[in-house]
Scaffold this motif. Structure first.
Motif, PDB file in Angstrom:
ATOM      1  N   ASN A   1       2.847   4.428  -9.333  1.00  0.00           N
ATOM      2  CA  ASN A   1       3.494   3.775  -8.193  1.00  0.00           C
ATOM      3  C   ASN A   1       2.614   2.614  -7.728  1.00  0.00           C
ATOM      4  OD1 ASN A   1       4.647   2.946  -5.787  1.00  0.00           O
ATOM      5  ND2 ASN A   1       5.001   5.029  -5.025  1.00  0.00           N
ATOM      6  N   PRO A   2       3.045   1.376  -7.920  1.00  0.00           N
ATOM      7  CA  PRO A   2       2.218   0.235  -7.533  1.00  0.00           C
ATOM      8  C   PRO A   2       1.901   0.177  -6.044  1.00  0.00           C
ATOM      9  CG  PRO A   2       3.978  -0.460  -9.002  1.00  0.00           C
ATOM     10  CD  PRO A   2       4.278   0.963  -8.604  1.00  0.00           C
ATOM     11  N   PHE A   3       2.691   0.860  -5.239  1.00  0.00           N
ATOM     12  CA  PHE A   3       2.473   0.818  -3.803  1.00  0.00           C
ATOM     13  C   PHE A   3       1.722   2.043  -3.280  1.00  0.00           C
ATOM     14  CE2 PHE A   3       5.806  -2.359  -4.259  1.00  0.00           C
ATOM     15  CZ  PHE A   3       5.300  -3.369  -3.466  1.00  0.00           C
TER      16      PHE A   3
ATOM     17  N   SER B   1      -0.533   3.306   1.056  1.00  0.00           N
ATOM     18  CA  SER B   1      -0.206   4.709   0.807  1.00  0.00           C
ATOM     19  C   SER B   1       1.276   4.931   0.582  1.00  0.00           C
ATOM     20  CB  SER B   1      -0.683   5.591   1.971  1.00  0.00           C
ATOM     21  OG  SER B   1       0.032   5.292   3.151  1.00  0.00           O
ATOM     22  N   GLY B   2       2.007   3.852   0.257  1.00  0.00           N
ATOM     23  CA  GLY B   2       3.377   4.070  -0.191  1.00  0.00           C
ATOM     24  C   GLY B   2       4.402   3.365   0.660  1.00  0.00           C
ATOM     25  N   ILE B   3       5.181   2.516   0.032  1.00  0.00           N
ATOM     26  CA  ILE B   3       6.356   1.949   0.697  1.00  0.00           C
ATOM     27  C   ILE B   3       7.535   2.827   0.313  1.00  0.00           C
ATOM     28  CG2 ILE B   3       7.900  -0.022   0.799  1.00  0.00           C
ATOM     29  CD1 ILE B   3       5.530  -1.831   0.439  1.00  0.00           C
ATOM     30  N   GLN B   4       8.182   3.407   1.282  1.00  0.00           N
ATOM     31  CA  GLN B   4       9.123   4.491   1.014  1.00  0.00           C
ATOM     32  C   GLN B   4      10.564   4.027   0.851  1.00  0.00           C
ATOM     33  OE1 GLN B   4       8.333   7.095   4.306  1.00  0.00           O
ATOM     34  NE2 GLN B   4       6.500   7.946   3.388  1.00  0.00           N
ATOM     35  N   THR B   5      10.890   2.828   1.299  1.00  0.00           N
ATOM     36  CA  THR B   5      12.281   2.366   1.199  1.00  0.00           C
ATOM     37  C   THR B   5      12.310   0.962   0.602  1.00  0.00           C
ATOM     38  OG1 THR B   5      12.339   1.281   3.373  1.00  0.00           O
ATOM     39  CG2 THR B   5      12.804   3.657   3.319  1.00  0.00           C
ATOM     40  N   GLU B   6      13.455   0.601   0.059  1.00  0.00           N
ATOM     41  CA  GLU B   6      13.623  -0.757  -0.465  1.00  0.00           C
ATOM     42  C   GLU B   6      13.444  -1.790   0.644  1.00  0.00           C
ATOM     43  OE1 GLU B   6      14.127  -1.848  -3.764  1.00  0.00           O
ATOM     44  OE2 GLU B   6      13.391   0.193  -3.984  1.00  0.00           O
TER      45      GLU B   6
ATOM     46  N   ALA C   1       8.851   1.293 -11.306  1.00  0.00           N
ATOM     47  CA  ALA C   1       8.166   2.429 -11.925  1.00  0.00           C
ATOM     48  C   ALA C   1       8.066   2.242 -13.437  1.00  0.00           C
ATOM     49  CB  ALA C   1       8.893   3.726 -11.590  1.00  0.00           C
ATOM     50  N   ALA C   2       9.122   1.732 -14.045  1.00  0.00           N
ATOM     51  CA  ALA C   2       9.122   1.526 -15.490  1.00  0.00           C
ATOM     52  C   ALA C   2       8.178   0.402 -15.902  1.00  0.00           C
ATOM     53  CB  ALA C   2      10.537   1.225 -15.975  1.00  0.00           C
TER      54      ALA C   2
ATOM     55  N   ALA D   1       2.760  -4.092 -14.852  1.00  0.00           N
ATOM     56  CA  ALA D   1       3.062  -5.494 -14.565  1.00  0.00           C
ATOM     57  C   ALA D   1       3.162  -5.734 -13.067  1.00  0.00           C
ATOM     58  CB  ALA D   1       4.357  -5.898 -15.261  1.00  0.00           C
ATOM     59  N   CYS D   2       3.754  -4.801 -12.350  1.00  0.00           N
ATOM     60  CA  CYS D   2       3.872  -4.937 -10.893  1.00  0.00           C
ATOM     61  C   CYS D   2       2.493  -4.887 -10.236  1.00  0.00           C
ATOM     62  CB  CYS D   2       4.776  -3.840 -10.345  1.00  0.00           C
ATOM     63  SG  CYS D   2       5.203  -4.047  -8.599  1.00  0.00           S
ATOM     64  N   ILE D   3       1.630  -4.002 -10.741  1.00  0.00           N
ATOM     65  CA  ILE D   3       0.259  -3.909 -10.219  1.00  0.00           C
ATOM     66  C   ILE D   3      -0.472  -5.229 -10.459  1.00  0.00           C
ATOM     67  CG2 ILE D   3      -1.988  -2.806 -10.621  1.00  0.00           C
ATOM     68  CD1 ILE D   3      -0.391  -0.187 -11.121  1.00  0.00           C
ATOM     69  N   ALA D   4      -0.260  -5.853 -11.596  1.00  0.00           N
ATOM     70  CA  ALA D   4      -0.914  -7.129 -11.883  1.00  0.00           C
ATOM     71  C   ALA D   4      -0.466  -8.203 -10.892  1.00  0.00           C
ATOM     72  CB  ALA D   4      -0.612  -7.559 -13.312  1.00  0.00           C
ATOM     73  N   VAL D   5       0.813  -8.213 -10.560  1.00  0.00           N
ATOM     74  CA  VAL D   5       1.314  -9.169  -9.572  1.00  0.00           C
ATOM     75  C   VAL D   5       0.665  -8.911  -8.211  1.00  0.00           C
ATOM     76  CG1 VAL D   5       3.356  -9.893  -8.286  1.00  0.00           C
ATOM     77  CG2 VAL D   5       3.493  -9.575 -10.764  1.00  0.00           C
TER      78      VAL D   5
END
Length: 404
Positions: free
Chosen positions: A240-242, A257-262, A290-291, A295-299
């Motif tokens: 989870n990137p967030f 520690s987590g974004i829970q909603t869009e 998630a998939a 890549a999201c972490i790199a951004v």
């Protein structure tokens, strides 16, 4: 003054190091009269500077002793002698609770095992702090928190999954202080039952049981899923990137520690002027992120590295995203939220003022007030006089070496 929840409760504590003494410290915070019994000629290892790696200078505070023995009185009694054993029995006769971390053989030799003291004080709450618990092949063996709490329970292996080497316990007495708080809670429950029924209790807490409880999600999951441990991942492989830490331009770590909603995701990327990320099919939905987590972490790495901590503190403070700066112990000690709630407070002693961390429970919307730890055997004479000894008795005991 400490809290008054245990006002009138007397505790006799015959223990050293940190686990059992920290239970007594919590009870003292809650208002109990805790009498610590120490051997006359031997300082507790905590009554000095037992922590390696600190600067080589005198600060005037044996801080491990203060943490684990604040608010107590202290008497010096040689439990190896018949006179010393008689003194301890006298102290216990007026006590509600007895706490010890002595091993079974020592308890038997000093005549302070459960049956010995139950005969002296019916209804006594007898609390045992151990390494491994009161049953099983290791019931008579000692233990330390960095072995039984940290290494043995799976915690150390889990922490070491994301390191190139074994990760030691993060700080001194981590398992001792947690286990001591559990023991204090068990003692309080036993006192409540005694108030209702008159029945005493034997309360057992071990470093092993405390560590297993603290790490119970991993322990339980290992059995249900037939795995060694819940997998842990390095930064670039997090699922989870967030739920990750990101480094700012000035080399500080900010943990999300987590974004829970869009909605929260949209708010974050709009706030950092990167709404374009939301149109990238790799990151447009939670499933897509998630998939494509690496890549999201790199951004996100790039985004966070573009600004300093002050920027991120202001921006994240406006959003609903739970986050924290990864603080040093120095920063935690002066954290405005910790200070506002007196989680870290100041104790005054003749030698000056110094900080102590309060035990976690607070009562009646009132911050705790802590008092200093005693000197080695500081209250021997006062406590003996309270228990009916005369000055002649005390002088005789001192001359024989039975008391300090």
């Amino acid at each position: 003054m400490p809290y008054d929840l245990l006002s009138g409760v007397r505790v006799v504590e015959a223990s050293m190091y940190a686990f059992a003494p920290s239970a007594g410290a919590v009870l003292a915070d809650w208002g109990a009269d805790v009498i610590k019994v120490v051997p006359p000629g031997t300082l507790d290892p905590m009554n000095g500077n037992p922590i390696a790696g600190l600067p080589d200078r005198e600060v005037g505070v044996a801080f491990m002793w203060e943490i684990t023995n604040r608010g107590k009185r202290c008497v010096g009694v040689d439990q190896r002698t018949p006179d010393g054993q008689a003194v301890l029995a006298t102290l216990v006769r007026s006590a509600d609770v007895f706490i010890t971390n002595l091993l079974p053989d020592a308890r038997r030799r000093f005549r302070i095992d459960v049956d010995d003291l139950a005969a002296v004080r019916p209804g006594l709450v007898y609390a045992r702090a151990s390494g491994h618990g009161p049953r099983g092949p290791e019931r008579d063996a000692g233990g330390f928190d960095h072995t039984d709490f940290w290494a043995r329970t799976g915690m150390a292996q889990a922490a070491s999954q994301v390191s190139d080497e074994f990760v030691p316990q993060p700080g001194p007495a981590l398992g001792d202080l947690a286990s001591g708080a559990f023991l204090a809670g068990g003692i309080a429950a036993a006192l409540f039952r005694r108030e209702r029924t008159g029945k005493g209790a034997v309360v057992d807490v071990s470093l092993l049981s405390s560590g297993l409880w603290m790490f119970s999600p991993g322990v339980v999951a290992s059995q249900l899923y037939d795995i060694d441990a819940i997998p842990r991942n390095r930064h670039t492989a997090l699922p989870n990137p967030f739920v990750a830490a990101y480094q700012t331009r000035d080399h500080r770590l900010v943990y999300l520690s987590g974004i829970q909603t869009e909605k929260h995701v949209v708010e974050f990327f709009q706030a950092v002027d990167r709404a374009d990320v939301l149109t990238d099919p790799r990151f447009a939905t939670a499933a897509a992120r998630a998939a494509n987590a690496p890549a999201c972490i790199a951004v996100l790495d790039e985004i966070f590295a573009g600004q300093g901590l002050a920027y991120w503190a202001e921006l994240l403070g406006r959003l609903a995203t739970p986050w924290s700066l990864v603080q040093t112990a120095r920063e935690a000690a002066t954290d405005p939220q910790s200070r506002a709630n007196s989680f870290v407070t100041t104790v005054k002693k003749e030698s000056g003022e110094y900080p102590l961390v309060a035990s976690p429970a607070q009562f009646d919307d009132t911050p705790p007030t802590l008092s200093p730890a005693p000197g080695h055997g500081e209250h021997t004479e006062d406590v003996l006089l309270e228990h009916g000894y005369t000055w002649d008795d005390i002088l005789r005991l001192k001359e024989s070496g039975a008391v300090l």
